[in-house]
Every structure is written in C-alpha cells, then in structure tokens.
Design a protein around this motif. Structure first.
Motif, mmCIF file in Angstrom:
data_model
loop_
_atom_site.group_PDB
_atom_site.id
_atom_site.type_symbol
_atom_site.label_atom_id
_atom_site.label_comp_id
_atom_site.label_asym_id
_atom_site.label_seq_id
_atom_site.Cartn_x
_atom_site.Cartn_y
_atom_site.Cartn_z
ATOM 1 N N ASP A 174 -68.277 60.108 3.923
ATOM 2 C CA ASP A 174 -67.740 61.133 3.088
ATOM 3 C C ASP A 174 -68.506 61.984 2.252
ATOM 4 O O ASP A 174 -69.734 61.920 2.544
ATOM 5 N N GLU A 220 -60.266 71.302 0.946
ATOM 6 C CA GLU A 220 -61.672 70.418 0.592
ATOM 7 C C GLU A 220 -62.795 71.496 0.823
ATOM 8 O O GLU A 220 -63.951 71.006 0.782
ATOM 9 N N ASN A 277 -60.378 68.265 6.376
ATOM 10 C CA ASN A 277 -59.256 67.583 5.945
ATOM 11 C C ASN A 277 -58.063 67.870 6.775
ATOM 12 O O ASN A 277 -58.078 69.060 7.636
ATOM 13 N N ASN A 278 -56.904 67.164 6.966
ATOM 14 C CA ASN A 278 -55.885 67.332 7.955
ATOM 15 C C ASN A 278 -54.928 68.297 7.463
ATOM 16 O O ASN A 278 -54.018 68.591 8.209
ATOM 17 N N HIS A 279 -54.960 68.839 6.227
ATOM 18 C CA HIS A 279 -54.205 69.988 5.706
ATOM 19 C C HIS A 279 -54.943 71.413 6.119
ATOM 20 O O HIS A 279 -56.034 71.785 5.428
ATOM 21 N N ARG A 335 -59.388 64.814 11.315
ATOM 22 C CA ARG A 335 -60.594 64.515 10.459
ATOM 23 C C ARG A 335 -61.699 63.759 11.404
ATOM 24 O O ARG A 335 -62.927 63.885 11.354
ATOM 25 N N SER A 346 -59.061 74.701 4.227
ATOM 26 C CA SER A 346 -58.451 73.504 3.614
ATOM 27 C C SER A 346 -58.408 73.126 2.320
ATOM 28 O O SER A 346 -59.342 73.954 1.710
ATOM 29 N N THR A 388 -68.499 73.336 1.847
ATOM 30 C CA THR A 388 -67.731 73.130 0.480
ATOM 31 C C THR A 388 -68.189 73.691 -0.795
ATOM 32 O O THR A 388 -69.046 74.288 -0.633
ATOM 33 N N LYS A 406 -60.000 60.017 -0.770
ATOM 34 C CA LYS A 406 -58.718 60.256 -0.348
ATOM 35 C C LYS A 406 -58.384 59.980 1.188
ATOM 36 O O LYS A 406 -57.189 59.780 1.460
ATOM 37 N N HIS A 407 -59.146 59.549 1.921
ATOM 38 C CA HIS A 407 -58.944 59.418 3.180
ATOM 39 C C HIS A 407 -59.384 57.767 3.962
ATOM 40 O O HIS A 407 -60.157 57.855 4.670
#
Length: 571
Positions: free
Chosen positions: A96, A557, A538-540, A532, A555, A51, A29-30
């Motif tokens: 990742d 993730e 995650n930036n959220h 990140r 987040s 996680t 995703k990134h």
C-alpha cells in the motif's frame, strides 16, 4: 574548518505516536486485493503512479538515491543526476502507499520499508518488490513500523508500541524478536524514529518567503506551518529533510541555506488531465485525503517535464479561481480552460492570471462538465444543457453566448461532448444527442442497436468512429456507414459506469468507475481488463489521456502513467 551554529531539537514521542496512530487508524480501502509484490507480467516502470507526497514520514539514503517514505508511497531523489526519479507505489509492487518507515541496507543493496499493512523489500538486482503482510507475522494492523535497523545478520523492525521483529537481511520470513536478539546481533544501524530522538539544525535561511525556525518548523507566506518529521545527512554535507505538509527540503550545511523541493500532486483526486508542449496539468475533486492538517486544501497541479518543476495553484488564494472542484481540463493556445463546479476558469499560462465565466456571463448553469473547441468557438456541456461561446470576445463586455437545442436539452444534464466534422455529439442523462452545427438543429439518437434510453456518460471519437460509454457498456458507431458495431466491439458485459473513453488506430480504451481499465485490441478483437493487480492505483479510472506510447490515467488516489505500447510485452 566550517563552523555550523546548531540548536538541539527533540521530537516528542507523544507527537510521534499521535502522528503514527493517524496513519494506521483506517484500514486499507483495498483489503480485498493483496499485492504480493511487483507483477511479473510487467517490467518495473511500465506502471508509474504519482500521488500526493507532501506528508513525509521517514528518510533513508542509498548509494544513488535519497529515499523518502510518504503517505503516497516512496519518492526518491537521484543526487548524482540531481533530479527526481519515478516513485515507488502500489503500481510498482508496494503493498500500500502509506509508508511509515524506509531504510536502505548498504551491505545487501536492499531497500526496506514498513507500510500500514506490510513490511516490504526491494531487490535492486531484480527490480522487484516483495511484501510480507503484518497479519502473516503476528503484527497488529494498528501497530505501525516506526524504525528499521540492520545488524550483522538481521534486519530489525520496531513498532510504535515498542515491539521488535526481525528478518534475514536478504529477506524471508519475519519473526518476533527480543531486546536480547537485537543486542546479540549488534551494533544495529537504525533508520526512522530511533534515529530521530534528537538531532541538530543549523540556523537555516530560505527564499520565496519561507521561514525556518529552530524548533523544527517551516512557515510559508500564508502563515501555514509544517513540522520536520524526517532528516538524514549525506557525505557531501547535504541535509535531506521531510516535513508534514510541505514535502522535501535540502539543506546545505556549509552555506546554511535551505531549499524547498516540491514534488508530486497537490491533491490526490485526479479526474481532469491536459497535456501541453512542456508538461502535464492535473486537477480533480477537493477531498480530504485522510490527513487532518490538509482538510480543505486542494489545487491544480502542473508538472513541467522539461524543467522538472512542480507548480501548484490554490483557489483559496486566488479570487478568480473559484474552485478546486474541476471536471475537465483543456489547453487552448496559451490558456488553460477548466470546466468546474462554478463555471469556467481560464488561466493565462504565460502571465499566471486567472479569469472566469459564470452564469452572470450567460452560461446555462455554473456546473460545467466538459468543454471542447472548434476554431475560435467554445462548446460547453453543463447541468442544464449546451452552450456555445465566441472566444474572440471572451474577455470583453460584449461576450456572445448561445444556448444550443433549448427545446430538447433545457435543464438536461450533459456529461460529455465531442466534435466530429459539422456535428456535436453529447452524452446526456436521457441518451445520446446529435447536434448539427450549421443547421442549428439536433435530436436524440434512437436506434435499437445503440444505447436507446440509457444514461450516456462518456464519448470518444476517432476518424469516422464514435464510441459511447454508458452505466454498464461500451458501444461503437461507424459514422461513415451510419451503423452500430456488433460484438465484440460492442461490449455489454463491462457492468461498471464508463467514465472515460479514448479511441486510437489500434486500441479503444475504457476507464470505468470501479472495474478498472478495459482495452479493445482492434487486431484480435479482444477486450483486456487491467486492475490494481496489474498496476492501476485504483480501479476507478476517471480520465484517460494518450501521451505517445503512454497513457495518463486519473483516479481518486492519484495519476498513473502506463507504458501500454511496450514491444517486449504480450498482454
């Protein structure tokens, strides 16, 4: 002499290839941000992320740890301290978190792993990760690293298509290798699928309703099965196994006893965090994490940091826990209160029993976004306004529920609420709302210096300050002088929805939906941004909770623990 009954078990290469193809079927995703390694501006451990690690792909063993590659990073168990140490993820410097193979080189003291996007190595001496991306070495992004081996001078990496690559055992560039190169540098000690073509299982016994079968599967009390996907033995006759769905197990080859070792989040999406005296609660949104076997499975996670135990609650198996889709968590007394999509779920922590409050009990709407407490009163922010509930009657037939400010907030979505003295502040779709509790009156706040007419998403309060987050800005209000703060405290250039706010004596923190974490240093009056590349998963950033010198950051993730108050670091 100890005799162990064993059964031959062979992993199907068809299963292996199907498993690994699912790992690499989607691009990261990134892709726009490449993490080259551990951020030199931080020490290892400043950013620690947790996680979902129930899906194990590989295992390796070093002088102090057993390492497990998972779909959520590398988890490691200290077998001398007999406890889990913090995991390695992108926050630590991995390229990742989807790890397809892991191996430890005892000669060089270097930990190697293959992920969806890179081949990485970790130097124990410097505590730094270094990543070489697949496309930089001519490796297809769809060709997973499935085995890692160590020869006399080279480290070898085998892919799911059968191609071979090599690097110096101390790190460096990665080149394509031939079978002759492997034979020339042999003998090669392999980890991963090459070492798992066949292995033996004792006739293990388990507790808590788990059953182990000789075909390499574990079954729980709900008849769910998980396949053994990784195994490695140590010199103390322990067999360490990873499964595809149940996490890690440890087998005692002498007693033939197999123990489950739960670790990590039950589901990765975290937008609700609560801290109690013994540990931390995590919950969020029920989302498919990309693993077909896990569709529809989610739950509330509790990590008891005193005992080290990870505990999970699934709504699918408790009629009073209506949903795993949870917006906010709060611990009040001996109970955990969950603001959810289907009302309020309440857990009696000591007894383990759930009960619930819904529109049938007088709630304005079943979608509850937030809740706060004052004495024995519970205030609720819903998609149809504000509720107040007398907690002393919350389990009786005479539940007292009151609708607050019905003229102003009828059918108005309220996203966040905070209490300050005699006032309840509400973040709504039509702006900032102020409700005076004693007089039972309220009004929308209208000031040219504040968020007039803006959608207000989040709120934070500290002493005599109110902090307000909108779809693209942060505002500060001096409650003592009834004055909106000017720039730079007022930040109109965030340009991302502000999902969470936390104000303290020295800092103001703003978690955004896509822009990372923003921090206002009150002393220098500067805003600093973390993404990140610094250590966020995650930036959220959906939730912020302070835990002393650390911040818990939720987040989609997972959750990150940030040592924000490191005295040796200058941001």
């Amino acid at each position: 002499m100890i005799r162990v009954k064993v059964w031959k078990y062979r992993i199907s290469w068809l299963f292996a290839l199907c498993l690994l193809s699912s790992m690499v079927s989607g691009q990261d995703k990134h892709d726009e941000v490449r993490i080259r390694g551990t951020n030199p501006g931080f020490r290892q451990g400043d950013w620690i992320s947790y996680t979902m690690t129930r899906f194990v792909t590989s295992a390796g063993i070093g002088p102090n740890y057993v390492y497990f590659g998972t779909t959520g990073g590398i988890i490691r168990y200290d077998y001398f301290a007999n406890q889990w140490d913090y995991p390695f993820t992108t926050s630590s410097g991995l390229a990742d978190n989807y790890v397809t193979a892991v191996a430890f080189d005892m000669t060089t003291n270097i930990l190697w792993c293959g992920t969806r996007t890179a081949i990485s190595n970790y130097q124990e001496s410097s505590q730094r990760w270094s990543n070489t991306f697949k496309d930089e070495s001519g490796i297809s992004p769809y060709d997973a690293i499935v085995s890692i081996g160590f020869g006399r001078t080279s480290a070898f990496f085998e892919t799911s298509s059968g191609l071979m690559y090599r690097s110096d055992r101390y790190g460096g560039p990665i080149f394509i290798a031939s079978r002759a190169d492997v034979l020339k540098d042999g003998p090669v000690s392999w980890n991963g699928w090459r070492s798992l073509r066949s292995f033996n299982f004792p006739n293990y016994h388990m507790t808590n309703g788990y059953l182990f079968s000789i075909d390499g599967y574990v079954q729980d009390t709900r008849l769910r099965r998980a396949k053994v996907t990784a195994m490695i033995n140590d010199k103390w006759l322990n067999s360490w196994m990873g499964t595809w769905g149940f996490g890690v197990m440890r087998g005692d080859l002498r007693s033939e006893f197999l123990t489950m070792m739960p670790y990590g989040l039950y589901s990765p999406h975290v937008r609700a965090i609560a801290i109690d005296e013994n540990g931390v609660w995590f919950a969020g949104k029920n989302e498919n994490p990309g693993v077909s076997e896990d569709i529809g499975r989610a739950g509330v996670t509790y990590w008891n940091q005193v005992s080290g135990e990870w505990r999970y609650y699934e709504s699918k198996f408790d009629l009073n826990l209506l949903t795993d889709n949870i917006n906010r968590l709060h611990v009040y007394g001996d109970s955990l209160f969950c603001a959810t999509r289907f009302g309020v779920n309440i857990l009696d922590i000591s007894e383990g029993d759930w009960y619930r409050l819904t529109t049938a009990d007088g709630l304005l709407d079943d979608n509850v976004n937030d809740l706060v407490f004052s004495d024995n009163t519970l205030y609720l922010a819903t998609n149809a306004g504000l509720n107040r509930i007398d907690l002393q009657r919350s389990r009786s037939d005479s539940l007292r529920t009151q609708n607050l400010a019905p003229k102003d907030l009828n059918l108005v979505r309220v996203f966040d609420i905070v209490l300050h003295e005699n006032f309840l502040w509400a973040a709504t779709e039509f702006g900032l709302y102020l409700y005076e509790i004693d007089s039972n009156r309220g009004a929308f706040v209208e000031s040219a210096d504040g968020p007039v007419g803006e959608v207000v998403i989040s709120l934070g309060v500290f002493e005599h300050e109110l902090w307000v987050g909108t779809v693209n800005a942060v505002y500060g209000l001096d409650l003592k002088n009834n004055k909106w703060l000017d720039q730079p405290e007022k930040n109109l250039s965030i340009n991302y929805p502000v999902r969470s706010l936390l104000a303290t004596a020295g800092q103001v923190w703003a978690g955004t939906d896509g822009g990372g974490l923003f921090r206002l240093n009150r002393e220098t009056r500067d805003w600093i941004r973390y993404t990140r590349e610094d250590g966020l998963l995650n930036n959220h950033v959906l939730e912020i909770r302070r835990d002393g010198d650390y911040l818990w950051l939720g987040s989609p993730e997972g959750v990150t623990l940030f040592f924000w108050n490191d005295p040796n670091r200058i941001d």
